[in-house]
Design a protein around this motif. Structure first.
Motif, PDB file in Angstrom:
ATOM      1  N   VAL A 151       1.166  -1.186  -0.207  1.00 26.61           N
ATOM      2  CA  VAL A 151      -0.632  -0.198   0.046  1.00 26.61           C
ATOM      3  C   VAL A 151       0.944   1.170  -0.002  1.00 26.61           C
ATOM      4  O   VAL A 151       0.867   2.452  -0.272  1.00 26.61           O
ATOM      5  N   ALA A 152       1.839   1.375   1.075  1.00 31.84           N
ATOM      6  CA  ALA A 152       3.112   2.453   0.874  1.00 31.84           C
ATOM      7  C   ALA A 152       3.592   2.676  -0.678  1.00 31.84           C
ATOM      8  O   ALA A 152       3.742   3.933  -0.884  1.00 31.84           O
ATOM      9  N   ALA A 153       3.648   1.802  -1.316  1.00 23.66           N
ATOM     10  CA  ALA A 153       4.351   2.004  -2.273  1.00 23.66           C
ATOM     11  C   ALA A 153       3.858   2.213  -3.723  1.00 23.66           C
ATOM     12  O   ALA A 153       3.993   3.048  -3.997  1.00 23.66           O
ATOM     13  N   GLY A 154       1.954   2.193  -3.277  1.00 29.17           N
ATOM     14  CA  GLY A 154       1.014   2.374  -4.132  1.00 29.17           C
ATOM     15  C   GLY A 154       1.477   3.773  -4.379  1.00 29.17           C
ATOM     16  O   GLY A 154       0.646   4.490  -5.015  1.00 29.17           O
ATOM     17  N   LEU A 155       1.027   4.363  -2.958  1.00 27.75           N
ATOM     18  CA  LEU A 155       0.690   4.989  -2.846  1.00 27.75           C
ATOM     19  C   LEU A 155       1.952   6.655  -2.471  1.00 27.75           C
ATOM     20  O   LEU A 155       1.302   7.927  -2.438  1.00 27.75           O
ATOM     21  N   ILE A 156       2.568   6.258  -2.110  1.00 28.64           N
ATOM     22  CA  ILE A 156       4.222   7.662  -1.548  1.00 28.64           C
ATOM     23  C   ILE A 156       5.187   7.027  -3.271  1.00 28.64           C
ATOM     24  O   ILE A 156       5.302   5.718  -3.019  1.00 28.64           O
ATOM     25  N   GLY A 157       5.798   8.221  -3.819  1.00 28.30           N
ATOM     26  CA  GLY A 157       6.180   7.930  -4.873  1.00 28.30           C
ATOM     27  C   GLY A 157       7.408   7.499  -4.468  1.00 28.30           C
ATOM     28  O   GLY A 157       8.538   6.658  -5.349  1.00 28.30           O
ATOM     29  N   GLY A 158       8.182   7.761  -3.265  1.00 21.81           N
ATOM     30  CA  GLY A 158       9.529   7.460  -3.123  1.00 21.81           C
ATOM     31  C   GLY A 158       9.186   6.432  -2.567  1.00 21.81           C
ATOM     32  O   GLY A 158      11.275   5.872  -1.703  1.00 21.81           O
TER      33      GLY A 158
ATOM     34  N   ILE B 297       6.620   8.948  17.438  1.00 19.61           N
ATOM     35  CA  ILE B 297       6.904   6.630  17.499  1.00 19.61           C
ATOM     36  C   ILE B 297       7.272   7.161  16.178  1.00 19.61           C
ATOM     37  O   ILE B 297       7.661   6.476  15.659  1.00 19.61           O
ATOM     38  N   PHE B 298       6.123   8.001  15.472  1.00 15.55           N
ATOM     39  CA  PHE B 298       6.172   8.162  14.184  1.00 15.55           C
ATOM     40  C   PHE B 298       7.884   7.837  12.944  1.00 15.55           C
ATOM     41  O   PHE B 298       8.147   7.682  12.334  1.00 15.55           O
ATOM     42  N   VAL B 299       9.021   8.465  13.930  1.00 12.82           N
ATOM     43  CA  VAL B 299      10.322   8.737  13.163  1.00 12.82           C
ATOM     44  C   VAL B 299      11.032   8.040  13.784  1.00 12.82           C
ATOM     45  O   VAL B 299      11.426   7.348  12.790  1.00 12.82           O
ATOM     46  N   VAL B 300      10.631   7.269  14.680  1.00 10.24           N
ATOM     47  CA  VAL B 300      11.415   5.987  15.413  1.00 10.24           C
ATOM     48  C   VAL B 300      10.732   4.730  13.697  1.00 10.24           C
ATOM     49  O   VAL B 300      11.592   3.996  13.406  1.00 10.24           O
TER      50      VAL B 300
ATOM     51  N   GLY C  95      11.289  11.693   4.028  1.00  6.45           N
ATOM     52  CA  GLY C  95      10.355  12.231   4.105  1.00  6.45           C
ATOM     53  C   GLY C  95       9.345  10.653   3.671  1.00  6.45           C
ATOM     54  O   GLY C  95       8.398  11.066   4.062  1.00  6.45           O
ATOM     55  N   SER C  96      10.113   9.923   2.385  1.00  2.89           N
ATOM     56  CA  SER C  96       9.195   9.284   1.973  1.00  2.89           C
ATOM     57  C   SER C  96       8.918   8.274   3.119  1.00  2.89           C
ATOM     58  O   SER C  96       7.719   7.824   3.078  1.00  2.89           O
ATOM     59  N   ALA C  97      10.137   7.834   4.336  1.00  3.91           N
ATOM     60  CA  ALA C  97       9.991   6.999   5.263  1.00  3.91           C
ATOM     61  C   ALA C  97       9.193   7.352   6.214  1.00  3.91           C
ATOM     62  O   ALA C  97       8.346   6.328   6.504  1.00  3.91           O
ATOM     63  N   PHE C  98       9.218   8.597   6.423  1.00  6.65           N
ATOM     64  CA  PHE C  98       8.608   9.321   7.280  1.00  6.65           C
ATOM     65  C   PHE C  98       6.395   8.719   6.903  1.00  6.65           C
ATOM     66  O   PHE C  98       5.548   8.212   8.092  1.00  6.65           O
TER      67      PHE C  98
END
Length: 128
Positions: free
Chosen positions: A2-9, A52-55, A76-79
């Motif tokens: 899902v993240a790969a489909g929605l987040i460009g990075g 926690i989102f940074v971790v 930013g993409s990871a976050f």
């Protein structure tokens, strides 16, 4: 996925790389993340839990370092990927959680039978 489909990075080269990334992320979340959460507890408290989102983003960047074929372009993409993965995981767990709060495995049985019985202990009568 899902993240790969929605987040460009965030992207993956093959399904195998995606599965390896998911397995490694699960292992890191089980063993490394609790240590990081403990070490960053003051920052988590000061940020009211947002840190926690940074971790979680750091965990995703670690997976990027170890799995060939899984790519995270920037922090930013990871976050944002970590936030999306957290929300997706939360939504999916809502489907598998019972009314008592327990998570039940999927089964082909329509109804699970409860087993009743008694505990039999070896030894002399009257011993605990």
């Amino acid at each position: 996925m899902v993240a790969a489909g929605l987040i460009g990075g965030i992207r993956y080269d093959s399904v195998g790389a995606l599965i390896c990334a998911a397995l490694l992320l699960g292992i890191l979340n089980a063993f490394v993340r609790p240590i990081l959460l403990l070490l960053t507890a003051p920052l988590i408290i000061l940020s009211l839990g947002i840190f926690i989102f940074v971790v979680n983003a750091i965990m995703l960047l670690l997976v990027n370092q170890f799995v060939h074929g899984f790519h995270v372009d920037s922090f930013g993409s990871a976050f944002w990927g970590a936030i999306l993965i957290s929300v997706t995981s939360w939504l999916l767990s809502a489907f598998f959680r019972g009314s008592d709060g327990r998570v039940y495995p999927l089964s082909h049985h329509t109804r699970m039978k409860r087993v009743t019985g008694r505990v039999v202990r070896s030894g002399k009568p009257g011993e605990s």
